[in-house]
Scaffold this motif. Structure first.
Motif, mmCIF file in Angstrom:
data_model
loop_
_atom_site.group_PDB
_atom_site.id
_atom_site.type_symbol
_atom_site.label_atom_id
_atom_site.label_comp_id
_atom_site.label_asym_id
_atom_site.label_seq_id
_atom_site.Cartn_x
_atom_site.Cartn_y
_atom_site.Cartn_z
ATOM 1 N N PRO A 328 0.787 -1.232 0.000
ATOM 2 C CA PRO A 328 0.000 0.000 0.000
ATOM 3 C C PRO A 328 0.821 1.285 0.000
ATOM 4 C CG PRO A 328 0.128 -0.830 2.227
ATOM 5 C CD PRO A 328 1.013 -1.702 1.388
ATOM 6 N N ASP A 329 2.139 1.193 -0.011
ATOM 7 C CA ASP A 329 2.970 2.382 0.203
ATOM 8 C C ASP A 329 3.867 2.671 -0.995
ATOM 9 O OD1 ASP A 329 5.575 3.803 1.429
ATOM 10 O OD2 ASP A 329 3.850 4.231 2.708
ATOM 11 N N VAL A 330 3.621 3.784 -1.657
ATOM 12 C CA VAL A 330 4.359 4.151 -2.864
ATOM 13 C C VAL A 330 5.837 4.382 -2.570
ATOM 14 C CG1 VAL A 330 4.492 5.773 -4.792
ATOM 15 C CG2 VAL A 330 2.287 5.245 -3.773
ATOM 16 N N GLU A 331 6.126 5.047 -1.469
ATOM 17 C CA GLU A 331 7.517 5.379 -1.166
ATOM 18 C C GLU A 331 8.345 4.124 -0.910
ATOM 19 O OE1 GLU A 331 10.686 7.665 -1.201
ATOM 20 O OE2 GLU A 331 8.648 8.342 -1.674
ATOM 21 N N LEU A 332 7.771 3.151 -0.192
ATOM 22 C CA LEU A 332 8.489 1.898 0.029
ATOM 23 C C LEU A 332 8.724 1.170 -1.289
ATOM 24 C CD1 LEU A 332 6.903 0.381 3.285
ATOM 25 C CD2 LEU A 332 9.103 1.537 3.035
#
Length: 708
Positions: A328-332
């Motif tokens: 769910p996390d774009v940065e990761l």
């Protein structure tokens, strides 16, 4: 003739084996307790590593007698313990052995044995229970049938190192549902297991980690509790981070090596049991995705687990855990994609079994074949997670060697899990306009996708139909060939599914198909879907289904000729459905979409009469023009704009019809409502007021507006 000679020989051998096994069983019925004990000990030695002997003893009825002796109050503690050991050895055979033991009610008998004060006997019972419960054929619900079992197991945790190891292993294998998590949590699993993370025994520490992993999986309550747990005055998350420090594993690994010299897998998985716990805590919101223990510890270590220097089992675990962590996390996702060349590294997952292993090492080949499906599944999952948001990452994935060919091949794999992971990866990449226009078109991915939709379990069907929705977008080159393949009937059948997800996807795909389509396609959609099913979907209890059905209807009513044609044949039912939705307890989004449909109807040449002759509907539009929600006001004002525009009738301007509608709307007080809209702070609403107000004070207008 050869077969006739072979049968007596086979019977003779079988008789000899059965006679030998019968001897062990007969000794269990000896009236001398000491001879019974010696018989059980001899049986224990006979079944070690001998699956055939185990099967024979089970068939000859050894299990009921062993259970009887185990439960007899007159049996000595030593005899009871030896019976539990033999039963545990029988459980280490085949899955059929486990089924036979469960059918003989071994689990209740062993659980009853845990009430005995003798610690050695308790440990033997727990060891046997552990062996039975880790089998996939054992119903884990048997652990939760008696509500007193879990609290008693919790109380036994402090008795010895073995009770700690066996009980935590039982918990980790029997915690399969949110209900199981709740039961364990409510009986103090966290408080009782947390101290085991600093236990002297490495086995106990690893089993405690596994237990926390299954407890925290998709469980916010457990994860939030774990964040605040103290272990010897230190927060649990800090304990995990300390266990991951580069200087820490050296001593730990030496201890592991001494313990598991014969089992290298244990060495590899040990240190990495920490990562699932932190991952699940992160996904549940207990730890932020920007926390240093996630960004600087967990993610890099999971990426390293994917490298080809690691064992295949470890690479599978690393890829699947990493995919779940960053989903769910774009940065990761961006960090992972640039860490250790992860995207290129995953391409190696598809190269098993290798040709070298096939030629030089049969044992290695068998090992590679066993894990090849798992590797491909894990790689597809991780690619799907990596490419779920970022366009540059998607491009990097599709440019990886033979990637699209591998996805296409994955859609027809024999393993359902691989097919599901492959279509999930395809779905992730299908969110890219560029990939839809290039890679997807070049490799004709719609063909294997359509084949997959013909016969697949629901979980695969949901993901495949989601992907198809994207391939049917207006700018996708695949849309036309998919239409020509006769997909409409298939999609209409999905709208009748009991699964809300399949109903949503079926109607969503039809909605995309109807967008800016010609009348032939729209007519085929209406005919295939059927008016009864269309209006059944408009009353669907699932909001997502209702929204997509409204979207389909809005696209069907998108140009004047189409609007008039649809409303001439189905106008009465559509107006009834619109009325019911506007009067019902629906969300603002649903009502906005419904008002948009009304605005489209109002743009028709003849269809607008269905609104103008319906005073109740006009009053509803008036009500929503004065609503507190700006979006509803704007949509309702569009209806009025389209009603009062002058329309072309083919020969000239139907000024009279427009004037009559304006007069009626003035009589109903719409002008006053429009004046109030002029005071709105919303610029879009003010602009719409200017256009509508100007129209109502002009004599001729040839501009028309369609809300769609």
């Amino acid at each position: 003739m050869a077969c006739l000679l072979e049968a007596p020989l086979r019977i003779s051998v079988l008789s000899e084996v059965t006679a030998t096994s019968r001897h062990y069983v007969d000794r269990l019925f000896d009236p001398d307790p000491q001879k019974v004990l010696q018989g059980v000990i001899d049986m224990k030695n006979a079944v070690i590593g001998n699956n055939k002997q185990k099967a024979n003893l089970i068939v000859l009825g050894a299990v009921p007698r062993l259970l009887y002796l185990l439960q007899q109050g007159s049996s000595s503690s030593e005899l009871q313990t030896e019976c539990a050991v033999v039963l545990g050895s029988l459980a280490m055979g085949t899955e059929n052995n486990i089924k036979s033991l469960v059918d003989c009610h071994i689990i209740p008998a062993l659980l009853q044995g845990l009430l005995c004060p003798d610690l050695t006997f308790i440990e033997a019972c727990l060891r046997c229970l552990r062996t039975v419960f880790i089998s996939p054929v054992t119903p884990v619900q048997l652990l939760y049938t008696d509500p007193t079992v879990i609290p008693h197991l919790m109380s036994l945790l402090s008795h010895s190192q073995r009770t700690q190891e066996y009980i935590t292993q039982i918990f980790s294998h029997c915690c399969k549902t949110p209900e199981h998590q709740t039961v364990l949590f409510n009986h103090g699993a966290i408080q009782n297991i947390a101290p085991l993370l600093t236990a002297p025994s490495y086995k106990v520490r690893m089993q405690a980690l596994k237990c926390f992993s299954v407890l925290a999986y998709e469980n916010t309550q457990v994860s939030m509790t774990l964040v605040n747990v103290l272990v010897e005055g230190e927060l649990l998350s800090q304990v995990f981070v300390r266990m991951m420090q580069r200087d820490q594993p050296i001593e730990i690994h030496m201890q592991i090596f001494c313990w598991c010299f014969s089992d290298p897998l244990t060495f590899c998985f040990s240190f990495y049991n920490i990562f699932p716990v932190l991952t699940y805590m992160c996904r549940a919101g207990a730890i932020g995705t920007d926390d240093t223990c996630v960004v600087l510890k967990t993610l890099p270590c999971l990426v390293r687990m994917c490298s080809k220097e690691r064992l295949l089992e470890e690479r599978v675990e690393g890829a699947e855990t990493l995919a779940y962590l960053m989903e769910p996390d774009v940065e990761l996702q961006r960090i992972a994609s640039t860490t250790d060349h992860l995207v290129a590294m995953l391409a190696d997952y598809f190269k098993y079994p290798s040709s070298v292993s096939a030629i030089t090492d049969i044992k290695r080949l068998d090992h590679d074949l066993k894990h090849a499906h798992e590797l491909r599944q894990a790689a597809f999952k991780l690619y799907a997670s990596l490419g779920s948001n970022d366009e540059d990452i998607r491009k990097k994935i599709t440019e990886t060697e033979n990637m699209m060919d591998r996805i296409v091949s994955g859609l027809s794999e024999s393993s359902i899990k691989v097919r599901l992971a492959a279509v999930r990866c395809l779905h992730s990449l299908s969110r890219s306009v560029q990939q839809l226009r290039t890679s997807f078109h070049d490799h004709a991915v719609w063909k294997p996708l359509m084949k997959l939709l013909q016969n697949a379990p629901d979980e695969v069907l949901v993901m495949a139909s989601s992907t198809l929705c994207n391939l049917l977008l207006e700018f996708s080159p695949s849309k036309e060939p998919i239409l020509e393949s006769g997909v409409i009937e298939l999609l209409c059948s999905l709208t009748q599914s009991e699964s809300p997800a399949l109903r949503v996807n079926g109607i969503w795909a039809l909605m995309n198909m109807a967008f800016q389509a010609d009348q032939k396609v729209k007519g085929e959609i209406v005919r295939s879907l059927g008016t009864e099913q269309l209006f059944r979907l408009l009353s669907d209890p699932d909001t997502n289904v209702l929204m997509k059905t409204l979207g389909l209807l809005r696209n069907l009513l998108s140009t004047r000729p189409h609007i008039d044609q649809v409303m001439s044949s189905h106008g009465k039912q559509i107006m009834q459905a619109v009325t019911l939705i506007l009067e019902g307890e629906h969300s603002m989004e649903v009502k906005e979409q419904t008002l948009c449909i009304l605005a489209n109807i109002a743009d028709g040449n003849t269809a607008k009469d269905l609104i103008m002759t319906n005073d109740d509907m006009l009053q509803k539009i008036k009500y929503y023009m004065g609503h507190s929600n700006v979006k509803l006001q704007l949509a309702a004002t569009f209806c009025i704009s389209n009603l009062i525009w002058n329309e072309e009738d083919g020969e000239g301007l139907n000024i009279g019809g427009s004037q009559e509608r304006q007069d009626k709307l003035r009589e109903l007080g719409f002008v006053d409502i429009l004046h109030k809209l002029a005071q709105s702070p919303d610029t879009n609403l003010c602009d719409r007021w200017v256009n509508t107000h100007t129209c109502m004070h002009s004599t001729i207008h040839t501009y028309s507006q369609c809300w769609g």
